[in-house]
Structure formats: C-alpha cells, structure tokens
Design a protein around this motif. Structure first.
Motif, PDB file in Angstrom:
ATOM      1  N   GLN A 131     -14.588 -66.550  38.854  1.00  9.71           N
ATOM      2  CA  GLN A 131     -14.615 -66.929  40.269  1.00  9.71           C
ATOM      3  C   GLN A 131     -14.675 -68.442  40.456  1.00  9.71           C
ATOM      4  OE1 GLN A 131     -18.051 -64.530  41.300  1.00  9.71           O
ATOM      5  NE2 GLN A 131     -16.790 -62.962  42.287  1.00  9.71           N
TER       6      GLN A 131
ATOM      7  N   THR B 188     -11.277 -65.448  45.637  1.00  7.05           N
ATOM      8  CA  THR B 188     -11.391 -64.184  44.912  1.00  7.05           C
ATOM      9  C   THR B 188     -11.052 -63.040  45.853  1.00  7.05           C
ATOM     10  OG1 THR B 188     -13.163 -65.076  43.522  1.00  7.05           O
ATOM     11  CG2 THR B 188     -12.925 -62.689  43.593  1.00  7.05           C
TER      12      THR B 188
ATOM     13  N   VAL C 139     -11.167 -57.031  42.051  1.00  9.78           N
ATOM     14  CA  VAL C 139     -12.310 -57.003  41.126  1.00  9.78           C
ATOM     15  C   VAL C 139     -12.775 -55.551  40.990  1.00  9.78           C
ATOM     16  CG1 VAL C 139     -14.662 -57.783  40.672  1.00  9.78           C
ATOM     17  CG2 VAL C 139     -13.009 -59.347  41.741  1.00  9.78           C
TER      18      VAL C 139
ATOM     19  N   THR D 231      -9.376 -68.221  32.715  1.00 13.42           N
ATOM     20  CA  THR D 231      -8.812 -68.157  34.068  1.00 13.42           C
ATOM     21  C   THR D 231      -7.951 -69.378  34.350  1.00 13.42           C
ATOM     22  OG1 THR D 231     -10.828 -66.990  34.737  1.00 13.42           O
ATOM     23  CG2 THR D 231      -9.383 -67.782  36.494  1.00 13.42           C
TER      24      THR D 231
END
Length: 345
Positions: free
Chosen positions: A204, A214, A219, A173
């Motif tokens: 996250q 988030t 998601v 990420t």
C-alpha cells in the motif's frame, strides 16, 4: 572403545572441567588452552555425547524448535539452519510441531519443556508473535529467540531476528509499477501472521508513494497455501475490470495464482504479471519462474540458534542479559513471471 572426555583431558593435560568449558564454548578459557584441548579433540576424534552431558550435570544441551506452519519448505529450511548451528556448538535439536490455535497450547508447551529438559527455544511465526507464549517462557526463566516480521525501527525487549517484509514488499510493488502496472491485486496471507500485515502495508505504501490508490476490491484475504492462491486469483480475474498484475503474499500462493490464471486462459506475463515472496522452491518450479523476494530462511534460522545459545550460556554464567537484534531484508529477484503492462490497458 569410544573416546571419553576423560581421555581428552589426559591427552591435553588439563582437567575434565576445562575440556567441558572449551567444548561448550564457554568464556574465561585462555586461547592457548582452547587450542590445546581442540587439538586433542581432533587427534582422538572425540565426539561429545550431548545426552550424557545433559544427564551428568544440571545444564541441558538441547534446544527446541516449536512451529506451526503449513509451508513444508519453510519448516525444512528452518530445521536445517538451526541444526547447522547446533552441530557447530555441540547441541541437540528437538523439533516440536503444534497447533497455535489449541486451547491447551500453554499446557502442551509447559509439559514439553519440563519433560524434555530443553535449554531454550527458537520461536517462529505465529508463536513468536504471541505475547502469552513469550510471557510463559519468561516466567519459566527459559531463554528464547523470536523470528518476527517487523520493520527494523521497532524496538523489542528480547533477542529477535527481524525480517523486514515491509520494505521487501515495497520493492516488489515498485517493480510492478515501473513496468507500467497501476491495477495490482494483492493476495493476503493468514491474518495471524505479522508478515501478512507488513507485506500488505509495504504494498500500500508503494502505491501511495507513486500517486496510486489501493483498490479495496483488489485486496483478497486468504492463507499461505496453493489452494488459497487459486481461489484468490479466480476472484480477481473473473470480472471484466481486473488487475494487470497480482502480488501474492508467498510463493505457494503465487504458484496457485499462476495455475488459476492459466486455467482462465491468461498468458503470463503477456496478459497478467504475477509475483510471490520468499524465493522458495515453488518460485522455481513454476513456468514461467516467479519474480519474488529472496528470504534466506536457513541463514535466519542459523542466526536465531546462534543468538539462543549465546543467551543460554550467559544465563548459565549468571551474566547480564543483553538485548540482541539482527535484521534481514528480503531482496527482489526478477524472473519471467513479470513483464510490461499489456498494450490494451
């Protein structure tokens, strides 16, 4: 005629019991004796018959690999890793797939252990993360080793191989964020796997540490499959407000996401970046090749088998049980499926 253990004992000038202890890597054999026996084994080209060894005594020299995983590449890597250690330690491997959702799971496993005379088992997700399975084996006094997805700071009561999916997902990420991506979709794997939770939490946490939130709409719940990756990506890309990058929970899902993106007319990574996880052959069979996290499944399996055989031998020698924990952190592999955020974003 085939060479027997008695032939080796006569050639080395020791008892058959000593040869057996050396071949089984058991303790309390002097180094000089080990070298003499192994020299005889090599000279006579002796190949231990594991089935005969098990039948001749009370000990079993077969370990089991119990799994339920739709990813064929994962299963093959695990089998090969365990087999490599079995060959080195003169053990046999029994491979048994079964359905973790079956109402008769415990009955099936109990029957397998009793009828196959297995000395111990390697458990992979989801079985390694099911307390009832471990409890059943403990009641049977059967050694087992678990391969589990967990932060290495967590304490466990029995031998484990930790795969630190959390930190690996964090790294992936952060890579996307470093490229300017702030709108990142996440495709979740099956909820019965701890790896799904660990990878989502790593994702996250990386967003939070970079001052990003988030987006719950980004998601998408799914399964560890190509089809799930296709469906998940289509949900993310059908709206005008869409992510500029997609983090899929494994490479198979990522390959599906890439396929869906191409069907939708998106270029990769020009319009959207896509990443996977595990560094399976899927990551190298797509075009462009996938950025991912390398998870050395064969090595993980080999070390799991190594831990298991050590536990089996300690039990046979009535030695004190030791808790053993080994950690693996999948490493970021950057390929062509990720690039800077599009200029228009």
């Amino acid at each position: 005629m085939s060479v027997t253990i008695n032939d080796v004992a006569k050639h080395a000038g020791v008892s058959m019991k000593t040869v057996s202890r050396v071949i089984n890597n058991e303790p309390s054999v002097r180094e000089a004796t080990q070298e003499k026996v192994m020299a005889s084994v090599k000279a006579l080209n002796y190949k231990p018959n594991n089935s005969a060894r098990s039948l001749a005594g009370t000990r079993s020299y077969t370990i089991g690999f119990i799994y339920d995983n739709p990813n064929a590449y994962y299963v093959i890597d695990m089998q090969n890793g365990i087999l490599s250690e079995c060959k080195d330690r003169n053990y046999e491997l029994l491979i048994h797939p079964c359905n973790h959702k079956s109402d008769k799971l415990e009955e099936e496993l109990h029957s397998l252990i009793e009828h196959s005379r297995i000395a111990g088992v390697v458990l992979t997700p989801p079985f390694s993360e099911m307390p009832n399975v471990g409890k059943m084996f403990e009641q049977m006094q059967l050694p087992y080793v678990r391969v589990i997805s967990a932060n290495d700071k967590k304490k466990q009561s029995s031998s484990c191989i930790f795969v630190n999916d959390y930190e690996a997902a964090y790294d992936i990420t952060q890579h996307l964020i470093s490229l300017g991506h702030t709108k990142i979709g996440f495709l979740c794997g099956g909820k019965e796997h701890n790896s799904s939770t660990e990878r989502l939490q790593g994702f996250q946490s990386a967003l939070k540490d970079s001052g990003l939130k988030t987006n719950a709409k980004f998601v998408i719940d799914g399964e560890y499959s190509f089809e799930s990756g296709v469906l998940g990506a289509q949900k993310l890309l059908k709206n005008k407000y869409r992510p500029t990058a997609i983090f899929a929970s494994n490479d198979e899902m990522a390959a599906g996401a890439l396929f869906a993106a191409r069907l939708g007319g998106f270029s990769i990574p020009g319009d959207i970046s896509i990443v996977g996880f595990e560094d399976s052959p899927f990551s190298r069979q797509t075009w462009p090749k996938l950025t991912t996290a390398h998870q050395p499944n064969q090595l993980i399996a080999q070390q799991a088998a190594q831990l298991l055989i050590a536990r089996i031998q300690r039990q046979a020698e009535c030695e004190t049980e030791e808790t053993a924990i080994k950690n693996f952190r999948p490493e970021l592999v950057i390929r062509d499926s990720t690039g800077p955020v599009p200029a228009c974003e």
